[in-house]
Structures are given as structure tokens and as C-alpha cells.
Design an enzyme around this catalytic site. Structure first.
Site, PDB file in Angstrom:
ATOM      1  N   MET A   1       0.854  -1.205   0.000  1.00 37.93           N
ATOM      2  CA  MET A   1       0.000   0.000   0.000  1.00 37.93           C
ATOM      3  C   MET A   1       0.881   1.242   0.000  1.00 37.93           C
ATOM      4  O   MET A   1       1.881   1.284   0.713  1.00 37.93           O
ATOM      5  CB  MET A   1      -0.864   0.019   1.260  1.00 37.93           C
ATOM      6  CG  MET A   1      -1.704  -1.218   1.427  1.00 37.93           C
ATOM      7  SD  MET A   1      -2.626  -1.114   2.963  1.00 37.93           S
ATOM      8  CE  MET A   1      -3.381  -2.734   2.985  1.00 37.93           C
TER       9      MET A   1
ATOM     10  N   HIS B   1       0.012  -8.220  -3.945  1.00 39.05           N
ATOM     11  CA  HIS B   1      -1.170  -7.418  -4.254  1.00 39.05           C
ATOM     12  C   HIS B   1      -0.775  -5.940  -4.185  1.00 39.05           C
ATOM     13  O   HIS B   1      -0.613  -5.386  -3.106  1.00 39.05           O
ATOM     14  CB  HIS B   1      -2.263  -7.773  -3.222  1.00 39.05           C
ATOM     15  CG  HIS B   1      -3.520  -6.976  -3.354  1.00 39.05           C
ATOM     16  ND1 HIS B   1      -4.474  -6.951  -2.361  1.00 39.05           N
ATOM     17  CD2 HIS B   1      -3.986  -6.186  -4.358  1.00 39.05           C
ATOM     18  CE1 HIS B   1      -5.482  -6.183  -2.739  1.00 39.05           C
ATOM     19  NE2 HIS B   1      -5.209  -5.697  -3.941  1.00 39.05           N
TER      20      HIS B   1
ATOM     21  N   MET C   1      -1.502  -2.352  -4.160  1.00 35.17           N
ATOM     22  CA  MET C   1      -2.530  -1.312  -3.996  1.00 35.17           C
ATOM     23  C   MET C   1      -1.812   0.020  -4.098  1.00 35.17           C
ATOM     24  O   MET C   1      -1.641   0.746  -3.117  1.00 35.17           O
ATOM     25  CB  MET C   1      -3.220  -1.483  -2.626  1.00 35.17           C
ATOM     26  CG  MET C   1      -4.178  -2.649  -2.610  1.00 35.17           C
ATOM     27  SD  MET C   1      -4.618  -3.131  -0.935  1.00 35.17           S
ATOM     28  CE  MET C   1      -3.272  -4.237  -0.585  1.00 35.17           C
TER      29      MET C   1
ATOM     30  N   MET D   1     -12.002  -7.798  -4.755  1.00 32.29           N
ATOM     31  CA  MET D   1     -11.924  -7.271  -3.383  1.00 32.29           C
ATOM     32  C   MET D   1     -13.296  -7.383  -2.722  1.00 32.29           C
ATOM     33  O   MET D   1     -14.295  -6.913  -3.259  1.00 32.29           O
ATOM     34  CB  MET D   1     -11.511  -5.797  -3.389  1.00 32.29           C
ATOM     35  CG  MET D   1     -10.078  -5.521  -3.794  1.00 32.29           C
ATOM     36  SD  MET D   1      -8.821  -6.407  -2.859  1.00 32.29           S
ATOM     37  CE  MET D   1      -9.107  -5.832  -1.192  1.00 32.29           C
TER      38      MET D   1
ATOM     39  N   GLY E   1      -7.080  -1.443   1.960  1.00 37.12           N
ATOM     40  CA  GLY E   1      -6.368  -0.528   2.854  1.00 37.12           C
ATOM     41  C   GLY E   1      -6.126  -1.096   4.240  1.00 37.12           C
ATOM     42  O   GLY E   1      -5.134  -0.752   4.878  1.00 37.12           O
ATOM     43  N   PHE E   2      -7.010  -1.952   4.694  1.00 35.32           N
ATOM     44  CA  PHE E   2      -6.877  -2.453   6.060  1.00 35.32           C
ATOM     45  C   PHE E   2      -7.310  -3.910   6.157  1.00 35.32           C
ATOM     46  O   PHE E   2      -8.222  -4.331   5.451  1.00 35.32           O
ATOM     47  CB  PHE E   2      -7.746  -1.611   7.013  1.00 35.32           C
ATOM     48  CG  PHE E   2      -7.394  -0.149   6.965  1.00 35.32           C
ATOM     49  CD1 PHE E   2      -6.394   0.366   7.781  1.00 35.32           C
ATOM     50  CD2 PHE E   2      -8.036   0.696   6.066  1.00 35.32           C
ATOM     51  CE1 PHE E   2      -6.041   1.710   7.694  1.00 35.32           C
ATOM     52  CE2 PHE E   2      -7.695   2.045   5.975  1.00 35.32           C
ATOM     53  CZ  PHE E   2      -6.693   2.545   6.798  1.00 35.32           C
ATOM     54  N   GLY E   3      -6.662  -4.637   7.069  1.00 36.31           N
ATOM     55  CA  GLY E   3      -7.101  -5.999   7.375  1.00 36.31           C
ATOM     56  C   GLY E   3      -8.244  -5.942   8.379  1.00 36.31           C
ATOM     57  O   GLY E   3      -8.559  -4.874   8.927  1.00 36.31           O
ATOM     58  N   GLY E   4      -8.865  -7.074   8.600  1.00 33.82           N
ATOM     59  CA  GLY E   4      -9.856  -7.186   9.673  1.00 33.82           C
ATOM     60  C   GLY E   4     -11.181  -6.482   9.418  1.00 33.82           C
ATOM     61  O   GLY E   4     -11.908  -6.177  10.363  1.00 33.82           O
TER      62      GLY E   4
ATOM     63  N   GLY F   1     -10.551 -10.242   1.578  1.00 33.54           N
ATOM     64  CA  GLY F   1     -11.110  -9.365   2.602  1.00 33.54           C
ATOM     65  C   GLY F   1     -12.288  -9.963   3.343  1.00 33.54           C
ATOM     66  O   GLY F   1     -13.306 -10.308   2.745  1.00 33.54           O
ATOM     67  N   GLY F   2     -12.101 -10.136   4.642  1.00 38.54           N
ATOM     68  CA  GLY F   2     -13.209 -10.520   5.510  1.00 38.54           C
ATOM     69  C   GLY F   2     -13.652 -11.970   5.412  1.00 38.54           C
ATOM     70  O   GLY F   2     -14.743 -12.309   5.868  1.00 38.54           O
TER      71      GLY F   2
ATOM     72  N   GLY G   1      -6.524 -13.281   6.240  1.00 37.36           N
ATOM     73  CA  GLY G   1      -5.581 -12.561   7.103  1.00 37.36           C
ATOM     74  C   GLY G   1      -5.910 -12.789   8.557  1.00 37.36           C
ATOM     75  O   GLY G   1      -5.457 -13.750   9.182  1.00 37.36           O
ATOM     76  N   SER G   2      -6.756 -11.902   9.099  1.00 35.57           N
ATOM     77  CA  SER G   2      -7.037 -11.964  10.537  1.00 35.57           C
ATOM     78  C   SER G   2      -7.554 -13.323  10.998  1.00 35.57           C
ATOM     79  O   SER G   2      -7.204 -13.775  12.087  1.00 35.57           O
ATOM     80  CB  SER G   2      -7.999 -10.835  10.929  1.00 35.57           C
ATOM     81  OG  SER G   2      -9.050 -10.753  10.007  1.00 35.57           O
TER      82      SER G   2
HETATM   83  C1  DX5 Z   1      -6.974  -5.330   2.407  1.00 33.95           C
HETATM   84  C2  DX5 Z   1      -5.969  -6.389   2.040  1.00 33.95           C
HETATM   85  C3  DX5 Z   1      -6.335  -7.784   2.486  1.00 33.95           C
HETATM   86  C4  DX5 Z   1      -6.471  -7.981   3.957  1.00 33.95           C
HETATM   87  C5  DX5 Z   1      -7.171  -9.297   4.250  1.00 33.95           C
HETATM   88  O1  DX5 Z   1      -6.583  -4.125   1.836  1.00 33.95           O
HETATM   89  O2  DX5 Z   1      -5.812  -6.409   0.652  1.00 33.95           O
HETATM   90  O3  DX5 Z   1      -5.420  -8.706   1.942  1.00 33.95           O
HETATM   91  O4  DX5 Z   1      -5.244  -7.963   4.606  1.00 33.95           O
HETATM   92  O5  DX5 Z   1      -7.278  -9.437   5.631  1.00 33.95           O
HETATM   93  P1  DX5 Z   1      -8.584  -9.992   6.348  1.00 33.95           P
HETATM   94  O6  DX5 Z   1      -8.664 -11.451   6.001  1.00 33.95           O
HETATM   95  O7  DX5 Z   1      -8.290  -9.757   7.800  1.00 33.95           O
HETATM   96  O8  DX5 Z   1      -9.758  -9.213   5.851  1.00 33.95           O
HETATM   97 ZN    ZN Z   2      -4.758  -8.058  -0.397  1.00 34.64          ZN
END
Ligand code: DX5
Ligand code: ZN
Length: 222
Positions: free
Chosen positions: A36, A65, A67, A136, A141-144, A175-176, A196-197
Site C-alpha cells: 500500500m 497485491h 494497492m 476485493m 487498505g486495512f485488514g480485519g 477481505g473478511g 488474514g485476521s
Molecule cells: C486489504 C488487504 C487484504 C487484507 C485481508 O486491503 O488487501 O489482503 O489484509 O485481511 P482480512 O482477512 O483480515 O480481511
Molecule cells: Zn490483499
């Protein structure tokens, strides 16, 4: 084969080497690396030197990835750093074909990605030119974050397009994703699941990955 791509955005960076070993022990084949730039997305994460370090620590497939704005400036650098798959965002360029060509020239696999608000039909003309399409299911931008359900309709439409045209393209979702929505995601046609999370926050990553794999088996016959 359906697979997990472990998003290291949710890893503990004070012990990244151990986290990579944990991914290997959990028999997860892909590491998803979220890059990012604070411009294309409102956050800054990791860059080229970290990709190089990860490459030095593992033989797993590095699913990068991007971004970032102006992805064309960095393709070569991420390829040299050790990426195996380079995913760029359709929203980040007016010349996707040129970027696809650039990635092809590095010899790496090529992926293209769309944000939640971009219609998936915009990718139909490019689907025969890439190895992977990443949908997506959160705003990047963010995990979780919470999974956006309408992304499933996009996966279904894409999956149908790929089937009708007899294409060989991976469908990745990002994502999610958790155990709770995994069946919906697989049912829609995803075969690479970024997680991720859900795995990094699990008490036992390998056990959680195994729970995912058990559900994958229900869909492997497709
Ligand atoms: C979001 C990222 C994802 C994110 C996935 O911008 O591209 O890869 O880290 O994490 P979770 O599984 O926690 O949504
Ligand atoms: Zn990603």
C-alpha cells in the site's frame, strides 16, 4: 485445487520469520503480500525490501497485491524482489494491457484486481490475458474488515464468464473471509481465498487452516 493465500498484513512484524514458518507448518501454499502506498489507498504497508526478505525466507508462492498508483513503475522491481504473482488494480491505470504485457515480460504470473465499487464486467475483455482475477470483498487498505456480500454476485458473474469462454483463470477473493462465510465464497466460484485476521488471530493457525481445508474438500469436485 482450492487454496488459502495467507495475508501477512495481519502478521506480527516483530517476528515475521516465525510467522512465515507457521504458514509453512499450516501447509498454506501462498503468501499474500499487501503493498500500500498511502495514495491509491489510505494506508501504507510494506514494500520491496520486505518482499525480498520474505523471498529469502521461504519457497512458498508469493502473491503480491499492489494497492499502488502508477503500478507500471514498480512491476520490474517487485518481480526482481521475488514475487511469483503480481496483482495490480484496474482502477490504478488507464492502460491495463500495457501493464499485463510488462508483467508477462518479467516471466511472472499476472493478476488483475477490482475494488468493491468497480463492476466486474470491466474485466471481461481482459480475462483471457491474465492468470488470476482478484475480487476485493472489502475496501482495500486495512485488514480485519467486514466482508461485503455483494462481492459474491461479482464472483458468480465472473465465474460464469470464465466457464462459458473456457478460460483457465484463478478467481481470488480478498477481505473478511472467515469460516462462517467460506462456503458462500466457494459456492460462488472462488478457488484462492485470501485469509488474514482469521488465521493470524486464531490460537492455532494450523488447526484453523485445517478447518478451511475440510470445507474446501466439499467443493473440490467442481
Ligand atoms: C486489504 C488487504 C487484504 C487484507 C485481508 O486491503 O488487501 O489482503 O489484509 O485481511 P482480512 O482477512 O483480515 O480481511
Ligand atoms: Zn490483499
Amino acid at each position: 485445487m482450492i487454496k488459502i493465500s495467507a495475508s501477512i498484513l495481519s502478521a506480527d512484524y516483530t517476528k515475521l520469520g516465525e510467522e512465515i514458518k507457521a504458514i509453512e507448518r499450516a501447509k498454506i501454499p501462498y503468501i499474500h503480500i499487501d503493498v500500500m502506498d498511502g495514495h491509491f489507498v489510505p494506508n501504507i504497508s510494506i514494500g520491496i525490501p520486505t518482499v525480498e526478505s520474505i523471498r529469502g525466507a521461504t519457497d512458498l508462492i508469493l502473491d503480491v497485491h499492489l494497492m499502488i498508483s502508477n503500478p507500471e513503475k514498480y512491476i520490474e522491481k517487485f518481480a526482481r524482489a521475488g514475487a511469483d504473482i503480481i496483482n495490480f488494480h484496474l482502477e490504478a491505470t488507464d492502460s491495463p494491457l500495457e501493464i499485463i504485457e510488462q508483467i508477462r515480460e518479467t516471466g511472472k504470473k499476472c493478476g488483475i484486481t477490482v475494488n468493491p465499487d468497480t463492476p466486474v464486467e470491466k474485466l471481461f475483455g481482459l480475462a483471457d490475458k491474465v492468470d488470476m482475477i482478484l475480487i476485493m470483498s472489502v475496501y482495500p487498505g486495512f485488514g480485519g474488515q467486514e466482508f461485503i456480500k455483494s462481492s459474491l454476485d461479482k464472483v458468480k458473474a465472473l465465474s460464469e464468464h470464465i466457464r462459458k469462454n473456457n478460460l483457465n483463470v484463478d478467481i481470488e477473493i480478498d477481505g473478511g473471509v472467515k469460516i462462517d462465510n467460506l462456503r458462500d465464497v466457494l459456492d460462488a466460484g472462488v478457488n484462492i481465498v485470501v485469509v488474514g485476521s482469521a488465521i493470524f488471530e486464531a490460537e492455532d493457525m494450523a488447526a484453523e487452516a485445517e478447518r478451511f481445508s475440510e470445507i474446501f474438500k466439499e467443493f473440490e469436485h467442481r
